[in-house]
Design an enzyme around this catalytic site. Structure first.
Site, mmCIF file in Angstrom:
data_model
loop_
_atom_site.group_PDB
_atom_site.id
_atom_site.type_symbol
_atom_site.label_atom_id
_atom_site.label_comp_id
_atom_site.label_asym_id
_atom_site.label_seq_id
_atom_site.Cartn_x
_atom_site.Cartn_y
_atom_site.Cartn_z
ATOM 1 N N SER A 132 69.067 17.580 16.481
ATOM 2 C CA SER A 132 67.769 17.824 15.483
ATOM 3 C C SER A 132 67.720 16.878 14.370
ATOM 4 C CB SER A 132 67.604 19.392 15.023
ATOM 5 O OG SER A 132 66.750 19.728 14.167
ATOM 6 N N TYR A 143 71.992 26.499 10.574
ATOM 7 C CA TYR A 143 71.193 25.765 11.812
ATOM 8 C C TYR A 143 71.744 24.283 11.644
ATOM 9 C CZ TYR A 143 67.789 23.787 15.013
ATOM 10 O OH TYR A 143 67.197 22.835 16.018
#
Length: 239
Positions: A132, A143
């Site tokens: 990501s 995350y």
């Protein structure tokens, strides 16, 4: 016909990737927890293998890889796509953080450990890890931490396997419309699926999609004080 495992194949990027690979003649081994959704994807592809899998379970990972190898005696590709998000704050619940680490980081490591001996024996194969942009720019709590760690692991594995015939690519999507994002006018998961297909055929070090996030990554790396200023108050908050 190449055999490729795709985790998180029941929806979003995983589903789009499985459909694209299936149309290209790949035998796709579909892995996710919900068998009913995998069956729907398989019905669209026509030649897929459905293996309901909870990637948090080491035994399930071993069973997935064993089933994939049964198809044609080899495994040509692995797409580590399964992932979880949660509250971007450091104050996120402990169980949510632990689950994210298990799915986003530990599972890809276990899957790579399971397929690499097979690919070494074949002297060929391709691994694609879905990271990501949040793994380059810290703004999403645990995350981001899992995706930073996955980036480091991917670099390490690529260097470890240099010269073996096994390619290792990290794909870093920005905001993508997977049906859960509230932002408007986002690119669909097909843009990531296309990058995955290219990486399986011709491994590269890293692919950022869409390309517009590359300058932000460069700026965050070379001018971290500027990133601190621009992102102050935004990290740890959902827009």
């Amino acid at each position: 016909m190449p055999v490729v495992i795709v985790t998180g194949a029941s929806s979003g990027i995983g589903r789009a990737t499985a459909l694209r690979l299936g149309r290209a003649g790949v035998t796709v081994v579909l892995a996710a927890r919900r068998a009913d959704l995998l069956d729907e994807v398989a019905a669209e592809i026509g030649t897929a293998v459905v293996v309901p899998t909870d990637v948090r379970d080491p035994a399930a990972i071993e069973a997935l890889v064993a089933r994939a190898r049964e198809v044609d005696g080899r495994i040509d590709g692995l797409v580590n796509n399964a992932g979880l998000g949660s509250s971007p704050s450091i104050l996120a619940r402990d169980d949510a953080v632990t689950e994210m680490i298990d799915v986003n980081l530990v599972a890809p490591i276990r899957l790579m450990r399971a397929v690499i001996p097979i690919m070494r024996e074949q002297r060929s194969g391709s691994i694609v890890n879905i990271g990501s942009v949040a793994g380059e720019i810290g703004l999403a709590g645990a995350y981001s931490a899992t995706k930073f760690a996955l980036r480091g692991m991917t670099d390490s594995v690529r260097r470890e396997l240099a010269g073996t015939g096994i390619g290792v690519t990290l794909i870093e999507p920005g905001f993508i419309d997977t049906g859960f994002n509230t932002r408007k006018n986002l690119p669909g998961p097909e843009i990531v699926a296309a990058a995955v297909e290219r990486a399986l055929r011709r491994p590269r070090r890293r692919i950022v999609v869409p390309w517009k996030y590359r300058p932000a990554i460069t700026a965050a790396t070379t001018l971290p004080f500027l990133a601190d200023r621009l992102l102050a108050g935004r990290a740890g908050r959902r827009d």
